[in-house]
Structure formats: structure tokens, C-alpha cells
Design a protein around this motif. Structure first.
Motif, PDB file in Angstrom:
ATOM      1  N   VAL A   1      10.735  -0.704 -13.814  1.00 23.70           N
ATOM      2  CA  VAL A   1       9.785   0.124 -13.071  1.00 23.70           C
ATOM      3  C   VAL A   1       9.170  -0.795 -12.026  1.00 23.70           C
ATOM      4  CG1 VAL A   1       7.687   1.509 -13.157  1.00 23.70           C
ATOM      5  CG2 VAL A   1       9.323   1.610 -15.059  1.00 23.70           C
ATOM      6  N   VAL A   2       9.374  -0.458 -10.748  1.00 22.31           N
ATOM      7  CA  VAL A   2       9.041  -1.358  -9.641  1.00 22.31           C
ATOM      8  C   VAL A   2       7.704  -0.962  -9.027  1.00 22.31           C
ATOM      9  CG1 VAL A   2       9.821  -2.275  -7.417  1.00 22.31           C
ATOM     10  CG2 VAL A   2      11.500  -1.697  -9.185  1.00 22.31           C
ATOM     11  N   TYR A   3       6.925  -1.985  -8.696  1.00 25.35           N
ATOM     12  CA  TYR A   3       5.577  -1.798  -8.144  1.00 25.35           C
ATOM     13  C   TYR A   3       5.530  -2.490  -6.788  1.00 25.35           C
ATOM     14  CZ  TYR A   3       0.396  -1.552  -8.540  1.00 25.35           C
ATOM     15  OH  TYR A   3      -0.953  -1.289  -8.387  1.00 25.35           O
ATOM     16  N   GLN A   4       5.382  -1.718  -5.717  1.00 31.42           N
ATOM     17  CA  GLN A   4       5.348  -2.268  -4.371  1.00 31.42           C
ATOM     18  C   GLN A   4       3.940  -2.696  -3.998  1.00 31.42           C
ATOM     19  OE1 GLN A   4       6.044   0.444  -1.158  1.00 31.42           O
ATOM     20  NE2 GLN A   4       6.155  -1.152   0.375  1.00 31.42           N
ATOM     21  N   ILE A   5       3.822  -3.922  -3.487  1.00 25.69           N
ATOM     22  CA  ILE A   5       2.514  -4.458  -3.087  1.00 25.69           C
ATOM     23  C   ILE A   5       2.558  -4.865  -1.615  1.00 25.69           C
ATOM     24  CG2 ILE A   5       0.884  -6.366  -3.391  1.00 25.69           C
ATOM     25  CD1 ILE A   5       1.523  -6.360  -6.350  1.00 25.69           C
ATOM     26  N   PHE A   6       1.586  -4.395  -0.858  1.00 31.10           N
ATOM     27  CA  PHE A   6       1.337  -4.806   0.518  1.00 31.10           C
ATOM     28  C   PHE A   6       0.292  -5.919   0.435  1.00 31.10           C
ATOM     29  CE2 PHE A   6      -0.452  -4.302   4.808  1.00 31.10           C
ATOM     30  CZ  PHE A   6       0.673  -4.061   5.575  1.00 31.10           C
ATOM     31  N   PRO A   7       0.666  -7.195   0.580  1.00 30.33           N
ATOM     32  CA  PRO A   7      -0.208  -8.290   0.158  1.00 30.33           C
ATOM     33  C   PRO A   7      -1.604  -8.293   0.753  1.00 30.33           C
ATOM     34  CG  PRO A   7       2.010  -9.115   0.500  1.00 30.33           C
ATOM     35  CD  PRO A   7       2.004  -7.694   0.989  1.00 30.33           C
ATOM     36  N   ASP A   8      -1.759  -7.885   2.015  1.00 32.81           N
ATOM     37  CA  ASP A   8      -3.083  -7.925   2.639  1.00 32.81           C
ATOM     38  C   ASP A   8      -4.069  -6.969   1.989  1.00 32.81           C
ATOM     39  OD1 ASP A   8      -4.916  -8.769   4.780  1.00 32.81           O
ATOM     40  OD2 ASP A   8      -4.721  -6.688   5.457  1.00 32.81           O
ATOM     41  N   ARG A   9      -3.563  -5.978   1.232  1.00 34.79           N
ATOM     42  CA  ARG A   9      -4.447  -4.917   0.761  1.00 34.79           C
ATOM     43  C   ARG A   9      -4.556  -4.848  -0.770  1.00 34.79           C
ATOM     44  NH1 ARG A   9      -4.406  -1.857   5.717  1.00 34.79           N
ATOM     45  NH2 ARG A   9      -4.204  -3.563   7.209  1.00 34.79           N
ATOM     46  N   PHE A  10      -4.007  -5.824  -1.498  1.00 29.72           N
ATOM     47  CA  PHE A  10      -4.030  -5.686  -2.954  1.00 29.72           C
ATOM     48  C   PHE A  10      -5.243  -6.361  -3.586  1.00 29.72           C
ATOM     49  CE2 PHE A  10      -2.661  -6.523  -7.342  1.00 29.72           C
ATOM     50  CZ  PHE A  10      -2.356  -5.225  -7.716  1.00 29.72           C
ATOM     51  N   ALA A  11      -5.422  -7.653  -3.374  1.00 29.46           N
ATOM     52  CA  ALA A  11      -6.566  -8.335  -3.990  1.00 29.46           C
ATOM     53  C   ALA A  11      -6.812  -9.669  -3.296  1.00 29.46           C
ATOM     54  CB  ALA A  11      -6.325  -8.564  -5.482  1.00 29.46           C
ATOM     55  N   ARG A  12      -8.090 -10.054  -3.229  1.00 27.20           N
ATOM     56  CA  ARG A  12      -8.475 -11.372  -2.740  1.00 27.20           C
ATOM     57  C   ARG A  12      -8.751 -12.285  -3.936  1.00 27.20           C
ATOM     58  NH1 ARG A  12     -13.308  -9.673   1.361  1.00 27.20           N
ATOM     59  NH2 ARG A  12     -12.079  -8.811   3.099  1.00 27.20           N
ATOM     60  N   SER A  13      -8.218 -13.476  -3.897  1.00 23.90           N
ATOM     61  CA  SER A  13      -8.468 -14.403  -5.004  1.00 23.90           C
ATOM     62  C   SER A  13      -9.933 -14.832  -5.060  1.00 23.90           C
ATOM     63  CB  SER A  13      -7.568 -15.632  -4.879  1.00 23.90           C
ATOM     64  OG  SER A  13      -7.753 -16.271  -3.626  1.00 23.90           O
ATOM     65  N   SER A  14     -10.616 -14.783  -3.917  1.00 21.29           N
ATOM     66  CA  SER A  14     -12.024 -15.190  -3.888  1.00 21.29           C
ATOM     67  C   SER A  14     -12.933 -14.166  -4.549  1.00 21.29           C
ATOM     68  CB  SER A  14     -12.477 -15.392  -2.441  1.00 21.29           C
ATOM     69  OG  SER A  14     -12.469 -14.149  -1.741  1.00 21.29           O
TER      70      SER A  14
END
Length: 616
Positions: free
Chosen positions: A128-141
Motif C-alpha cells: 500500500v503506497v503513500y505519496q508524499i510531497f516533501p515540502d508539505r508533509f512535516a517540518r523536523s523543527s
């Protein structure tokens, strides 16, 4: 098309075709199921060998009071061998192909197909594949204001709670500052949901938030955390038994790419041969006329060596340690290598597959093709495709909010609302264009970073559940865009790239996160994982009505009945023998017991909703 179980049937699953890719020279036994009510005098199989049709007789292998099974031996003479069944009946004949049964002659387009090309790795059966758009998923800070630190000069910083810009010049420049370590910190969310494969849109430096205009393929964008962050994310996923796929533009680079800079500076350089040049401004060919995306020219052998061939190519180097990607999704794969009289698409795809096979035989190669990908998928290059044509588009037309004014994936019209017959006919026709070994791995989606959000398309939580019911029970690999599991909205692809609302998610729900939708997705993913038939089985359409469809997913050891309705409907009956004498129908999803009459199975007319039963 109300009841279809009284029709002959065949598909490429294990009940009908031996598992695994045949080799050239093999003889493959293929089986056909004919109801006992059929009037056939004989069954023949029409194959095509070196472009010439041949008729092979089918022999009766088994018969009982309900059905007859025929088997024919098909010589595997060509890498892709097409075939269909002829039912010789009083007064004429009918053809059975991938689109159904026809009382007329038909073209070869929808014939069944055996393929000697190695299929995608078996792990994709269960993925089951989960697509992530990196700029909009989470900030490590964890910071929720505007992103801090050194930002590129093109960026327009945004607060994490700001609405995504859906059109205009700021659309590619709006930067939220999500990064790869932020994704790593949120892997518990993915595992709680039940997904096991992450597909990242591009991570290379660029001059846009989407990064499809790469300035280099040699490093990860520092804004995302650089190479070390991708290595860390990959190791974190692999330590959890999960997988990671990258995204690459083999069709073009960005105008700021280091290759293009050298090409412009020195027309005698090797890099100058990597691009198409023209007299008209801007002096080179841009993908779809976009000056920011100069198109790559595979007439240059050095380009193939640099991009796709061998362990040191761009394709190869990111499959190797320490990143160890598990495969690639190729952006605009349908246009890669194609320009005017040039057509290197199949050559490029096969080169990528060969490179991947040498480095990691388990790696998968996924193409982006919004249209009819049948010819490209039969060529032994791409393992599978993002399945807009055979899944996304027909499902949308069945479930779309009738008052929608959304654009329909490039057409100059809004999404039409059509009935179940239209949806199923479209699915069957496009599915029939490829071998079953590809159909069973197609990337089925209800939306992506390039489309409106599902919740906006269908308009309600109830219809989201109906759509998700189809996604997780239909043949293929389910792929979801991050945030759909919480009901995020968006009127187009750019507007739908909304940041994940982590405060609401962590609180178990909130104004921007529908916890009930999350539970639906989690339950349906668990359902799929509990059933081999839902992951690997064939499909027999049982009922196709305007407002409801039902189908059987079957393996040698399991039969599952799926009923999906967009509205209340009249109900239907199915043959009683689908549940053996003394057996039962076990409810797997939806809560309703299946009514087993002495002479029939009665399907309820409830709706909207999804109901699934295992017919023991």
C-alpha cells in the motif's frame, strides 16, 4: 449489464493462468469458465503468432451442475502473446476477450495477453503506497510559522497553516519548509494507517517547490536536509520493513540544471547534445513549451549513459548504498524520448529496467502516463503505471458530486457524472490493453499531487468511503496521496498540496482533519491485508447497476464478494452455489449479514456504502 455471472469468464489470475512469467518456447495452459447454462458446442482459442492468427482447440477439463471448465495450450512464441476465446454456438459464435463477451467480430485491442517480460517484484502484490510531497508533509523543527534558516532566492515563505496557492505566479514559489527528517519523525502515523511503501516526489535542488525542474541530480536539496537526510529516512523506513521510491524526470531537466548551463556555454560540449535546439526563441525545446524545462534528447548516447545506463547513472547511483531506493517513479514517462520523428521511449524504459535489475532485482519501475498506456506497458520497460485511465477517471465519473465545476484532468470540461455501467466498461477496456501481470500491479489512485483532492471531487465523507472501498478491493496496488486519509481538500493539484495539519492529527481530529475518514482508510487497508483474494485474486463482475456494482475476487483458496453502492438501489440476487452447501458468508466490512436463501444469495439495496463478505 445487471447480472454478469451468467457469462463466460477468463482473466490472468491463478485460477485461469499458471502463476509467473512464461518463457519463450513454453506452452501455457489457459482455462476458461463457462456457466452450465451456456449453449457452446466447442471452445476455441485464437492466438496471434508473428502477427498471424491461429486457432487452438480447447478441451473440456471439468464440468459440474454449475459450470464447465475448458483448457487450451498456448505456445509462447512471441514475448507478448495475445489470445481470445471463440464460443461456437448454434447459429453463430461469440468472442470472449478482456472487455467481455461479444456477438460480433472484435479488434485485437482488448485480447488477453501473456507476457514473457518479468513482472514487477512480488512485494508489490501486498504493498500500500503513500505519496508524499516533501515540502508539505512535516517540518523536523516542529515550527509552525514561516520557515526559518537559509532559503532559496525564489522562495515565498508560508506559515504551516496558510492555504496552498492553486494558481498564479506564486504557485511554484510558495515554500512551507517541509523536510525529509520531518517525514522520518512521522513514520508512526504511516504505520498506524497501515501503509508500507513511501513514494516521494522529487528531492533534488530546483527553483520550485515541486522540484520537477532539477538543477542537479547528484544531490538532495539542502532545504530538505541534504543527502544525509535521505539516507537517514531510507534507513529508518527499511528498519521498519517499509520501502522507499524516488521520482525522476528522464524527460527534461530544469533550465538551471548544471548540464544545461554547460550546454549553453559550450555548444561543442557533450552536454550540448543532451538537449533539442531550435532557431526560434528561446533557442531550445522546452517540455510543452515551458522555457524552464528544456527537453532531453536521447539521440545522444552519452545522455543515456549519464541518465539511465549502468550503476553510475542517475538511475543507478540512488539505488545503491547508502540510499538504496526500492524503485523509481518516472515523471511524464509517456513523453520521455519522444519528439517529432524521434521515439526512444521503449529503449529508455528497457535501459532503466536493466540497470535496476542488475543493482536490485526487487526494485520497481513505475511510469506516469495519464492516458492510454497500453502499448508502452507491453514493451518490457515500465513495470506498471499510475492508473489514471483505468481507475481514477472512471471512479471519479461514478462518484463525483453532480454540482462540481472541477476541471477533468486536462479536458476543457468539468467532471461528468456517469453510471456504473460506464465506469465498469471503461475499467475493463483499459485493463484489457495490458497483460494481467501488469493489471494486478497497476498503481490505482483516487487522486495525486496533480489532481483535485478526492474529498473535493466526491463532496462527502460517505462518498470518500465508497471510493476508498473500490481502491482497496480492486485489482492493483492501492496508492494514496498524503492527507486523503484525513479528508484534506483542494480544487486542483496545486491547491490540494496542503500541509498536513499535525496539531489536529495529534489531537485525534479537528477542523482540518476528519478522524472518521482516517478510521475508514485504516480499516480498509487492514481488510486488504487480511485477504489474499483482495491482493492477488482475479475479478468477476457480478452486478453492474447505475448506482451499485458488485464483484468477486477469487484465488484458489478464497472467494470474496464486494458490493459498492453510491446510493440506495434495488438490490439483486446471485447464484446460491457461490456459497457451498453448509458454508457461510463471513462479513468482513460494512456490518451487514448476507442473506442466503435456499435458491439464491440476496444482495441488500443499501447505499451509499461498502460491504465485503468472504464466501466460505
Amino acid at each position: 449489464m445487471a447480472g454478469l455471472l451468467d457469462q463466460p469468464h477468463h482473466d490472468g489470475s491463478e485460477l485461469y493462468v499458471p502463476h509467473g512469467a512464461p518463457r519463450l518456447g513454453d506452452t501455457v495452459p489457459v482455462r476458461f469458465r463457462v456457466p452450465a447454462t451456456g449453449s457452446e458446442r466447442a471452445v476455441w482459442v485464437r492466438t496471434v503468432r508473428d502477427a498471424e492468427p491461429r486457432m487452438e482447440p480447447a478441451r473440456l477439463e471439468h464440468a459440474d451442475e454449475h459450470e464447465r471448465w475448458y483448457v487450451a495450450d498456448i505456445p509462447m512464441h512471441n514475448p507478448v502473446t495475445s489470445y481470445r476465446a471463440l464460443l461456437d454456438e448454434p447459429g453463430g459464435y461469440r468472442w470472449l476477450n478482456g472487455a467481455g463477451v461479444h456477438s460480433r467480430d472484435v479488434a485485437d485491442t482488448h485480447d488477453f495477453r501473456l507476457s514473457a517480460h518479468e513482472p514487477a517484484a512480488a512485494w508489490l502484490d501486498d504493498a500500500v503506497v503513500y505519496q508524499i510531497f516533501p515540502d508539505r508533509f512535516a517540518r523536523s523543527s516542529g515550527h509552525t510559522g514561516r520557515p526559518t534558516g537559509e532559503l532559496p532566492d525564489w522562495a515565498e515563505p508560508a506559515d504551516w497553516a496558510d492555504e496552498s496557492i492553486g494558481s498564479g505566479p506564486s504557485t511554484p514559489r510558495q515554500l512551507y519548509g517541509g523536510d525529509l527528517r520531518g517525514i522520518e519523525q512521522r513514520l508512526d502515523h504511516l504505520q498506524r494507517l497501515g501503509v508500507d511503501t513511501v513514494y516521494l516526489t522529487p528531492v533534488f535542488p530546483a527553483r520550485s517547490n515541486h522540484r520537477y525542474d532539477a538543477s542537479t541530480f547528484d544531490h538532495v536539496d539542502p532545504v530538505l536536509g541534504g543527502d544525509e537526510a535521505l539516507v537517514s529516512l531510507s534507513r529508518a523506513l527499511h528498519s521498519r520493513g517499509m520501502r522507499l521510491l524516488g521520482d525522476l524526470t528522464t524527460n527534461h531537466t530544469g533550465a538551471g540544471h548544471e548540464w544545461f548551463a554547460r550546454a549553453q556555454a559550450d555548444r561543442a560540449s557533450a552536454e550540448a547534445s543532451f538537449y533539442y535546439w531550435q532557431d526560434e526563441a528561446p533557442g531550445y525545446v522546452g517540455w510543452l513549451g515551458h522555457d524552464s524545462l528544456p527537453k532531453l534528447n536521447y539521440n545522444a548516447p552519452a545522455l543515456a549513459e549519464r541518465m539511465v545506463e549502468g550503476p553510475d547513472s542517475i538511475i543507478g547511483r540512488w539505488l545503491r548504498e547508502p540510499v538504496s531506493l526500492d524503485g523509481w517513479r518516472i515523471d511524464v514517462a509517456n513523453m520521455t524520448g519522444r519528439h517529432g520523428a524521434d521515439d526512444f521511449t521503449h529503449q529508455v524504459a528497457r535501459a532503466i529496467r536493466a540497470t535496476m535489475r542488475d543493482l536490485n532485482p526487487e526494485a520497481v519501475l513505475v511510469s506516469e502516463h495519464f492516458h492510454d498506456a497500453g502499448l508502452d506497458l507491453r514493451a518490457g520497460g515500465w513495470h506498471t503505471n499510475m492508473n489514471y485511465s483505468a481507475f481514477t477517471r472512471p471512479v471519479w465519473t461514478w462518484l463525483v458530486d453532480p454540482d462540481n465545476e472541477l476541471g477533468f484532468l486536462g479536458l476543457p470540461t468539468s467532471i461528468p457524472r456517469r453510471d456504473g455501467g460506464s465506469m465498469v466498461a471503461t475499467m475493463r477496456e483499459f485493463d484489457a490493453a495490458v497483460p494481467w501481470s501488469i493489471t494486478t500491479h497497476q498503481w490505482n489512485m483516487l487522486g495525486s499531487h496533480d489532481t483535485p483532492r478526492l474529498r473535493t471531487v466526491v463532496g462527502s465523507r460517505a462518498m470518500v468511503e465508497v471510493a476508498a472501498g473500490l481502491l482497496f478491493t480492486y485489482p492493483g496496488t492501492p496508492v494514496m496521496f498524503a492527507g486523503d486519509e484525513g479528508g484534506l481538500t483542494g480544487v486542483n493539484g496545486e491547491h490540494g498540496r496542503a500541509p498536513m495539519p499535525w496539531p489536529s492529527i495529534d489531537a485525534g481530529g479537528g477542523p482540518r482533519w476528519d478522524a472518521a475518514t482516517f478510521d475508514v482508510y485504516r480499516s480498509l487497508i487492514a481488510l486488504r491485508r487480511s485477504s489474499r483474494a483482495l491482493r492477488e485474486g482475479g475479478i468477476r463482475w457480478a452486478v453492474v447497476e447505475p448506482d451499485a456494482v458488485a464483484y468477486l475476487r477469487e484465488t484458489a483458496d478464497e472467494r470474496v464478494l464486494v458490493l459498492v453502492a453510491r446510493a440506495p438501489w434495488g438490490g439483486a440476487t446471485l447464484p446460491r452455489h457461490l456459497v457451498p452447501a453448509g458454508g457461510e458468508a463471513q462479513n468482513l466490512y460494512g456490518g451487514a449479514a448476507l442473506s442466503l436463501r435456499p435458491d439464491a444469495i440476496e444482495l441488500p439495496g443499501d447505499g451509499p456504502g461498502v460491504q465485503v463478505w468472504r464466501l466460505a
